[in-house]
Design an enzyme around this catalytic site. Structure first.
Site, PDB file in Angstrom:
ATOM      1  N   ASP A   1      35.431  96.457  36.991  1.00 31.34           N
ATOM      2  CA  ASP A   1      34.233  95.672  37.301  1.00 31.34           C
ATOM      3  C   ASP A   1      34.318  95.078  38.710  1.00 31.34           C
ATOM      4  OD1 ASP A   1      31.812  94.515  36.870  1.00 31.34           O
ATOM      5  OD2 ASP A   1      32.491  93.053  35.400  1.00 31.34           O
TER       6      ASP A   1
ATOM      7  N   HIS B   1      31.329 101.418  44.758  1.00 32.97           N
ATOM      8  CA  HIS B   1      31.751 102.441  43.788  1.00 32.97           C
ATOM      9  C   HIS B   1      32.666 103.469  44.478  1.00 32.97           C
ATOM     10  CE1 HIS B   1      29.158 100.631  40.915  1.00 32.97           C
ATOM     11  NE2 HIS B   1      28.023 101.032  41.463  1.00 32.97           N
TER      12      HIS B   1
ATOM     13  N   LEU C   1      50.082 112.334  31.127  1.00 33.14           N
ATOM     14  CA  LEU C   1      49.106 111.242  31.041  1.00 33.14           C
ATOM     15  C   LEU C   1      47.798 111.783  30.467  1.00 33.14           C
ATOM     16  CD1 LEU C   1      48.246 108.278  31.819  1.00 33.14           C
ATOM     17  CD2 LEU C   1      47.346 109.250  33.935  1.00 33.14           C
TER      18      LEU C   1
HETATM   19  C1  FPP Z   1      31.302  98.102  37.612  1.00 31.37           C
HETATM   20  O1  FPP Z   1      31.047  97.432  38.829  1.00 31.37           O
HETATM   21  C2  FPP Z   1      31.622  99.501  37.862  1.00 31.37           C
HETATM   22  C3  FPP Z   1      30.888 100.553  37.419  1.00 31.37           C
HETATM   23  C4  FPP Z   1      29.663 100.403  36.607  1.00 31.37           C
HETATM   24  C5  FPP Z   1      31.260 101.941  37.773  1.00 31.37           C
HETATM   25  C6  FPP Z   1      32.716 102.270  37.797  1.00 31.37           C
HETATM   26  C7  FPP Z   1      32.867 103.543  38.507  1.00 31.37           C
HETATM   27  C8  FPP Z   1      33.793 103.856  39.449  1.00 31.37           C
HETATM   28  C9  FPP Z   1      34.914 102.981  39.827  1.00 31.37           C
HETATM   29  C10 FPP Z   1      33.671 105.125  40.207  1.00 31.37           C
HETATM   30  C11 FPP Z   1      34.139 106.395  39.625  1.00 31.37           C
HETATM   31  C12 FPP Z   1      35.007 106.420  38.450  1.00 31.37           C
HETATM   32  C13 FPP Z   1      35.929 107.407  38.217  1.00 31.37           C
HETATM   33  C14 FPP Z   1      36.650 107.450  36.917  1.00 31.37           C
HETATM   34  C15 FPP Z   1      36.250 108.448  39.214  1.00 31.37           C
HETATM   35  P1  FPP Z   1      29.611  96.790  39.027  1.00 31.37           P
HETATM   36  O2  FPP Z   1      28.766  97.754  39.744  1.00 31.37           O
HETATM   37  O3  FPP Z   1      29.080  96.327  37.708  1.00 31.37           O
HETATM   38  O4  FPP Z   1      29.972  95.572  39.932  1.00 31.37           O
HETATM   39  P2  FPP Z   1      29.191  94.185  39.972  1.00 31.37           P
HETATM   40  O5  FPP Z   1      29.385  93.533  38.624  1.00 31.37           O
HETATM   41  O6  FPP Z   1      29.887  93.466  41.068  1.00 31.37           O
HETATM   42  O7  FPP Z   1      27.760  94.478  40.268  1.00 31.37           O
END
Ligand code: FPP
Length: 224
Positions: free
Chosen positions: A13, A30, A124
């Site tokens: 997050d 991201h 893994l």
């Molecule tokens: C939450 O941060 C994150 C996500 C919804 C996406 C997670 C995805 C990745 C890290 C990229 C790709 C993943 C892989 C497995 C290659 P948020 O956008 O909710 O952050 P915020 O709460 O600050 O808005």
């Protein structure tokens, strides 16, 4: 005693906030988050982790702007296409959990290819939760069970229990992630945002975990 063969699950997050704080578009967060995924996946086996489940896209995330959703799917597809071969060479088995039927065809094809290419990995087990809802997964698993519904049969259908659940960015909730599997999980919450999370933070979380006294409702069973 060193606890090994751990199942660690991570709610990654804070990507959006990390980017916004830097005056960047959310997708840059991201993109930076993918780098954290790479570091954590590479370090996990040496740290005693045998199953790593990453929450990449929840069912609730469909409510985000379409541009962000599509950009996220693009990053995921790119990650799979670039990493699957190396993962196969390093004994990493990639598997997606969650719904497939609503994902873009190109992403679901990349997932299928990565799963096939890495299917033999035993070092893994990397599970990527995509279009995932734990409540949805529970209902699906219960419906699909051929054997009678018992704790064991449901656990078998869903996947291994989580030992350690990590959530970054200061939030402290499960957000419909692995509800059944976290029944006895230890929780580690950190204020760091996902793009700031790397091997050092993972190692610190595991050290703390190894000093916890996991009793499973019984008496002391010291892990460290
Ligand atoms: C939450 O941060 C994150 C996500 C919804 C996406 C997670 C995805 C990745 C890290 C990229 C790709 C993943 C892989 C497995 C290659 P948020 O956008 O909710 O952050 P915020 O709460 O600050 O808005």
């Amino acid at each position: 005693m060193k606890a090994d063969n751990l199942h660690v699950a991570i709610i990654m997050d804070g990507n959006g906030r990390w980017a916004t704080e830097r005056g960047l578009p959310r997708i840059a967060g991201h993109r930076a988050g993918v780098q954290s995924v790479r570091s954590v996946v590479e370090a996990a086996p040496q740290m005693g982790i045998s199953v790593l489940t990453l929450y990449a896209f929840s069912e609730d995330n469909w409510s985000r702007p379409r541009r962000e959703v599509m950009a996220l799917f693009g990053l995921l597809r790119r990650y799979l296409m670039l990493e699957a071969k190396a993962a196969a060479g390093q004994g990493v088995r990639i598997q997606a959990i969650g719904r497939r039927d609503r994902l873009p065809a190109s992403l679901s094809a990349a997932l299928g290819e990565a799963e096939e290419l890495t299917g033999h990995g035993t070092r893994l087990h990397l599970r990527i939760a995509l279009d995932y809802s734990s409540r949805g997964a529970l209902i699906d698993a219960a419906r699909r069970l051929a054997s009678p519904l018992t704790r064991e049969s449901l656990s078998q259908a869903l996947g291994p229990d989580v030992d350690l659940l990590i959530r970054t960015s200061g939030e402290q909730r499960l957000s419909d992630f692995l509800l059944w599997e976290c029944a006895y999980a230890e929780f580690h919450f950190t204020a760091r945002k996902w793009p700031e999370f790397g091997t050092q933070e993972l190692s610190a979380a595991l050290n703390e975990f190894r000093h916890r006294d996991r009793r499973f409702g019984g008496l002391a069973l010291k892990l460290a």
